[in-house]
Design a protein around this motif. Structure first.
Motif, PDB file in Angstrom:
ATOM      1  N   HIS A  79       9.586   4.372  -8.058  1.00 49.37           N
ATOM      2  CA  HIS A  79       9.715   3.038  -6.894  1.00 49.37           C
ATOM      3  C   HIS A  79       8.123   3.240  -5.527  1.00 49.37           C
ATOM      4  O   HIS A  79       7.484   2.632  -5.580  1.00 49.37           O
ATOM      5  CB  HIS A  79      10.817   2.835  -6.293  1.00 49.37           C
ATOM      6  CG  HIS A  79      11.854   1.442  -7.298  1.00 49.37           C
ATOM      7  ND1 HIS A  79      13.258   2.172  -6.735  1.00 49.37           N
ATOM      8  CD2 HIS A  79      11.368   1.299  -8.334  1.00 49.37           C
ATOM      9  CE1 HIS A  79      13.345   1.336  -7.467  1.00 49.37           C
ATOM     10  NE2 HIS A  79      12.945   1.355  -8.497  1.00 49.37           N
ATOM     11  N   VAL A  80       8.376   4.776  -4.899  1.00 47.24           N
ATOM     12  CA  VAL A  80       7.515   5.253  -4.460  1.00 47.24           C
ATOM     13  C   VAL A  80       6.077   5.600  -5.282  1.00 47.24           C
ATOM     14  O   VAL A  80       5.529   4.979  -4.180  1.00 47.24           O
ATOM     15  CB  VAL A  80       7.823   6.378  -4.197  1.00 47.24           C
ATOM     16  CG1 VAL A  80       6.715   6.876  -3.115  1.00 47.24           C
ATOM     17  CG2 VAL A  80       9.288   6.693  -2.765  1.00 47.24           C
ATOM     18  N   LEU A  81       6.327   6.378  -5.621  1.00 49.72           N
ATOM     19  CA  LEU A  81       4.934   6.073  -6.856  1.00 49.72           C
ATOM     20  C   LEU A  81       4.238   4.858  -6.834  1.00 49.72           C
ATOM     21  O   LEU A  81       2.659   5.001  -7.183  1.00 49.72           O
ATOM     22  CB  LEU A  81       4.440   6.963  -8.276  1.00 49.72           C
ATOM     23  CG  LEU A  81       4.862   8.440  -7.858  1.00 49.72           C
ATOM     24  CD1 LEU A  81       5.373   9.236  -9.272  1.00 49.72           C
ATOM     25  CD2 LEU A  81       3.247   9.025  -7.012  1.00 49.72           C
ATOM     26  N   THR A  82       4.567   3.967  -7.494  1.00 52.01           N
ATOM     27  CA  THR A  82       4.398   2.927  -7.270  1.00 52.01           C
ATOM     28  C   THR A  82       4.115   1.796  -6.748  1.00 52.01           C
ATOM     29  O   THR A  82       2.920   1.038  -6.923  1.00 52.01           O
ATOM     30  CB  THR A  82       5.275   1.942  -8.757  1.00 52.01           C
ATOM     31  OG1 THR A  82       5.782   2.758  -9.991  1.00 52.01           O
ATOM     32  CG2 THR A  82       5.237  -0.249  -8.856  1.00 52.01           C
ATOM     33  N   VAL A  83       4.383   1.624  -5.225  1.00 47.94           N
ATOM     34  CA  VAL A  83       4.174   1.478  -4.036  1.00 47.94           C
ATOM     35  C   VAL A  83       2.537   1.868  -3.773  1.00 47.94           C
ATOM     36  O   VAL A  83       1.965   1.335  -3.338  1.00 47.94           O
ATOM     37  CB  VAL A  83       4.839   1.386  -3.019  1.00 47.94           C
ATOM     38  CG1 VAL A  83       4.038   1.013  -1.831  1.00 47.94           C
ATOM     39  CG2 VAL A  83       5.977   0.324  -3.715  1.00 47.94           C
ATOM     40  N   LEU A  84       2.218   3.102  -3.467  1.00 45.39           N
ATOM     41  CA  LEU A  84       1.586   4.307  -3.415  1.00 45.39           C
ATOM     42  C   LEU A  84       0.103   3.459  -4.425  1.00 45.39           C
ATOM     43  O   LEU A  84      -0.884   3.761  -3.343  1.00 45.39           O
ATOM     44  CB  LEU A  84       1.606   6.062  -3.539  1.00 45.39           C
ATOM     45  CG  LEU A  84       2.982   5.714  -2.073  1.00 45.39           C
ATOM     46  CD1 LEU A  84       3.355   7.574  -2.981  1.00 45.39           C
ATOM     47  CD2 LEU A  84       2.510   5.906  -1.364  1.00 45.39           C
ATOM     48  N   LEU A  85       0.248   3.411  -5.750  1.00 44.67           N
ATOM     49  CA  LEU A  85      -0.580   3.364  -6.444  1.00 44.67           C
ATOM     50  C   LEU A  85      -1.468   1.996  -6.249  1.00 44.67           C
ATOM     51  O   LEU A  85      -2.302   1.541  -6.204  1.00 44.67           O
ATOM     52  CB  LEU A  85      -0.560   4.321  -7.947  1.00 44.67           C
ATOM     53  CG  LEU A  85      -0.456   4.560  -7.730  1.00 44.67           C
ATOM     54  CD1 LEU A  85       0.465   5.898  -9.344  1.00 44.67           C
ATOM     55  CD2 LEU A  85      -1.472   5.749  -7.870  1.00 44.67           C
ATOM     56  N   ALA A  86      -0.103   0.512  -5.875  1.00 49.92           N
ATOM     57  CA  ALA A  86      -0.348  -0.571  -5.490  1.00 49.92           C
ATOM     58  C   ALA A  86      -1.566  -0.171  -3.838  1.00 49.92           C
ATOM     59  O   ALA A  86      -2.327  -1.396  -4.142  1.00 49.92           O
ATOM     60  CB  ALA A  86       0.833  -1.426  -5.564  1.00 49.92           C
ATOM     61  N   ALA A  87      -0.836   0.493  -3.016  1.00 48.57           N
ATOM     62  CA  ALA A  87      -1.937   0.487  -1.446  1.00 48.57           C
ATOM     63  C   ALA A  87      -3.334   0.786  -2.197  1.00 48.57           C
ATOM     64  O   ALA A  87      -3.990   0.759  -1.655  1.00 48.57           O
ATOM     65  CB  ALA A  87      -1.252   1.602  -1.132  1.00 48.57           C
ATOM     66  N   LEU A  88      -3.239   2.072  -3.202  1.00 50.51           N
ATOM     67  CA  LEU A  88      -4.683   2.407  -3.382  1.00 50.51           C
ATOM     68  C   LEU A  88      -5.754   1.655  -3.855  1.00 50.51           C
ATOM     69  O   LEU A  88      -6.642   1.237  -3.945  1.00 50.51           O
ATOM     70  CB  LEU A  88      -5.321   3.431  -4.310  1.00 50.51           C
ATOM     71  CG  LEU A  88      -5.546   4.144  -4.693  1.00 50.51           C
ATOM     72  CD1 LEU A  88      -6.826   4.256  -3.703  1.00 50.51           C
ATOM     73  CD2 LEU A  88      -5.364   4.985  -6.045  1.00 50.51           C
ATOM     74  N   VAL A  89      -5.415   0.689  -4.992  1.00 49.38           N
ATOM     75  CA  VAL A  89      -5.920  -0.352  -6.123  1.00 49.38           C
ATOM     76  C   VAL A  89      -6.048  -1.780  -4.747  1.00 49.38           C
ATOM     77  O   VAL A  89      -7.951  -2.070  -4.860  1.00 49.38           O
ATOM     78  CB  VAL A  89      -4.804  -0.569  -7.309  1.00 49.38           C
ATOM     79  CG1 VAL A  89      -5.037  -1.731  -7.036  1.00 49.38           C
ATOM     80  CG2 VAL A  89      -4.530  -0.108  -8.126  1.00 49.38           C
ATOM     81  N   LEU A  90      -5.138  -2.274  -3.966  1.00 46.65           N
ATOM     82  CA  LEU A  90      -5.413  -3.527  -3.428  1.00 46.65           C
ATOM     83  C   LEU A  90      -6.116  -2.741  -2.109  1.00 46.65           C
ATOM     84  O   LEU A  90      -7.628  -3.329  -1.600  1.00 46.65           O
ATOM     85  CB  LEU A  90      -4.419  -3.741  -2.259  1.00 46.65           C
ATOM     86  CG  LEU A  90      -3.459  -4.132  -3.764  1.00 46.65           C
ATOM     87  CD1 LEU A  90      -2.011  -4.874  -2.844  1.00 46.65           C
ATOM     88  CD2 LEU A  90      -3.965  -5.380  -4.203  1.00 46.65           C
ATOM     89  N   SER A  91      -6.326  -1.802  -1.707  1.00 46.90           N
ATOM     90  CA  SER A  91      -6.895  -0.734  -0.204  1.00 46.90           C
ATOM     91  C   SER A  91      -8.423  -0.896  -0.641  1.00 46.90           C
ATOM     92  O   SER A  91      -9.405  -0.974  -0.504  1.00 46.90           O
ATOM     93  CB  SER A  91      -6.324  -0.333   0.779  1.00 46.90           C
ATOM     94  OG  SER A  91      -6.218   1.188  -0.426  1.00 46.90           O
ATOM     95  N   SER A  92      -8.233   0.023  -1.973  1.00 46.96           N
ATOM     96  CA  SER A  92     -10.245  -0.049  -2.917  1.00 46.96           C
ATOM     97  C   SER A  92     -10.954  -1.386  -2.491  1.00 46.96           C
ATOM     98  O   SER A  92     -12.053  -1.487  -2.672  1.00 46.96           O
ATOM     99  CB  SER A  92     -10.048   0.672  -3.710  1.00 46.96           C
ATOM    100  OG  SER A  92      -9.420   1.528  -3.578  1.00 46.96           O
ATOM    101  N   LEU A  93     -10.236  -2.620  -3.088  1.00 47.60           N
ATOM    102  CA  LEU A  93     -10.573  -3.948  -3.373  1.00 47.60           C
ATOM    103  C   LEU A  93     -11.163  -3.975  -2.148  1.00 47.60           C
ATOM    104  O   LEU A  93     -12.144  -5.099  -2.146  1.00 47.60           O
ATOM    105  CB  LEU A  93      -9.564  -4.264  -4.275  1.00 47.60           C
ATOM    106  CG  LEU A  93      -9.444  -4.111  -6.208  1.00 47.60           C
ATOM    107  CD1 LEU A  93      -8.024  -5.272  -6.606  1.00 47.60           C
ATOM    108  CD2 LEU A  93     -10.903  -4.606  -6.651  1.00 47.60           C
ATOM    109  N   VAL A  94      -9.857  -4.346  -1.231  1.00 43.92           N
ATOM    110  CA  VAL A  94     -10.566  -4.905  -0.380  1.00 43.92           C
ATOM    111  C   VAL A  94     -11.408  -3.815   0.521  1.00 43.92           C
ATOM    112  O   VAL A  94     -12.273  -5.173   0.987  1.00 43.92           O
ATOM    113  CB  VAL A  94      -9.258  -5.150   1.212  1.00 43.92           C
ATOM    114  CG1 VAL A  94      -9.514  -5.132   2.713  1.00 43.92           C
ATOM    115  CG2 VAL A  94      -8.226  -5.973   0.605  1.00 43.92           C
TER     116      VAL A  94
END
Length: 426
Positions: A79-94
């Motif tokens: 769960h932790v790694l999934t959230v961290l990678l989701a944050a990476l994807v979304l922040s890169s797109l933003v």
């Protein structure tokens, strides 16, 4: 009861996903260095303002690594790694699709928060997928992936940004992060935090933990006291032209990649030597640049020694943390990652102060002396008597004074546990 281990092919796919994630995070962190002019012109801000994007990122990782690891210590690692990678994807797109300097800064700080915890969690997760006696090799391949960011990721991202716009490489990085996110979310078992052989140090020792942490702070501060200003040194002291800077930095990057490639397979056999040698090599490179930097051939040789030592120092200290952590390994790794990034910031600050008071050669003298102090700390570690702190309850390990395991069930490895011990719910 222990969580069931994935099949071998699945474990290798997961390791590859973690390697790609490490590459993506490191490339994202350092990409503005190669695109300073492009971002500055597009956002109409100064070069120093773009440089602050890297500084703020590193300081965020340094400050939050330990607290955020502590707060999330009870969360399942998948769960932790999934959230961290989701944050990476979304922040890169933003970062790519948003408009304005401050939105870009905010998005990068979100990525920095994710990276701060990623480096703490990634090591125990990856090591826990394989037998304990190859944990050094696992840390080694992860370090190679991280080093490739500077040798391959940033140069390719810089070229891509120069050929199109600076937002394009960020979209590509978001795509790579998404691949890692899907792979880990689909394949990594939902294990309970604290279980498995990688959750605790194989030879817990609070004294050695403190000395390794001190080594990290001293060696990294020493390295970046001078290395932050290496381009100016190569021009003012060594006499290289400005157009040579890129090629010379590539020499340093390739040397770093070779360093982690060579040292990685040796971590299991020589855990202490693979830390002592890089720190000593860094001292030789720093002091060599101070003493012989006016000779171009000597400057290139010493630059290669310095570049070749930086990656192995971080890799070896991370490996030692997995051995001597007095508590949970992700907390120890978070402390080491925070110390590393704090050293980068402190070194850049100290070098700037020296530069304003003296000259650029002095930054390498002071940095070399700090690295020598790190070597002294390692000598003090060798003089310590064996720890009386036992391994975590139930592990059956009997560590010696150098962190090696002397028998016990964990020698068999997590991937070879009997089937009847591999039952758990997701």
């Amino acid at each position: 009861m222990a969580t069931a281990q994935p099949a071998r092919r699945q474990r290798l796919v997961l390791l590859a996903a973690l390697m790609l994630a490490a590459f993506t995070f490191n490339t994202t962190e350092n990409l503005p260095i190669g695109l300073l002019d492009v971002i500055s012109a597009d956002l109409q801000v100064s070069l120093s303002a773009v440089g602050y994007l890297v500084t703020a990122y590193g300081l965020t990782v340094a400050v939050v690594s330990l607290p955020i690891a502590h707060v999330t210590r009870s969360m399942p690692r998948r769960h932790v790694l999934t959230v961290l990678l989701a944050a990476l994807v979304l922040s890169s797109l933003v970062s790519a699709l948003g408009a304005g300097y401050w939105l870009l800064m905010a998005a990068r700080l979100v990525t920095a928060l994710a990276q701060a915890l990623f480096w703490a969690v990634m090591g125990p997760v990856a090591v826990g997928l394989f037998a304990p006696d190859i944990r050094g090799r696992v840390i080694g391949v992860l370090s190679v992936a991280g080093s490739l960011a500077l040798v391959l990721g940033v140069p390719v991202g810089t070229w891509l940004g120069q050929q199109s716009t600076w937002q394009v490489p960020l979209v590509v990085l978001a795509g790579l992060g998404l691949v890692c996110l899907v792979t880990i979310a689909a394949l990594l078992p939902t294990s309970r935090p604290g279980e498995g052989h990688a959750a605790h140090g194989s030879a817990p020792d609070g004294r050695r933990f403190g000395l390794v942490l001190l080594t990290t702070v001293l060696s990294v501060t020493g390295a970046f006291t001078g290395y932050t200003y290496i381009v100016r040194f190569l021009g003012d002291v060594s006499g290289f032209s400005g157009t040579s800077a890129g090629a010379l930095l590539m020499v340093s990057g390739v040397a770093g990649l070779l360093g982690v490639t060579i040292a990685g397979p040796l971590l299991d056999r020589f855990p202490r030597g693979t830390l002592v040698v890089p720190v000593a090599t860094q001292a030789v490179g720093m002091l060599g640049l101070y003493a012989a930097g006016t000779v171009q051939a000597g400057a290139v040789a010493c630059l290669a020694l310095l570049g070749g030592s930086l990656g192995p120092v971080f890799m070896a200290t991370q490996n030692q943390m997995l051995r001597v952590a007095p508590g949970r390994t992700e907390i120890a790794l978070a402390a080491n990652s925070g110390a590393y990034n704090a050293g980068i910031a402190a070194g850049a600050l100290l070098g700037g102060m020296i530069l304003s008071a003296s000259d650029v050669r002095a930054t390498f003298l002071v940095g070399g002396l700090l690295t020598l102090a790190a070597s002294v700390a390692l000598c003090a570690e060798r003089a310590l008597p064996p720890s009386e702190q036992g391994p975590p309850a139930g592990t059956g390990r009997r560590p010696d004074s150098h962190g090696q395991n002397r028998g016990g069930p964990d020698r068999v490895g997590a991937a070879r546990l009997p089937v009847r011990k591999q039952r758990d719910t997701r």
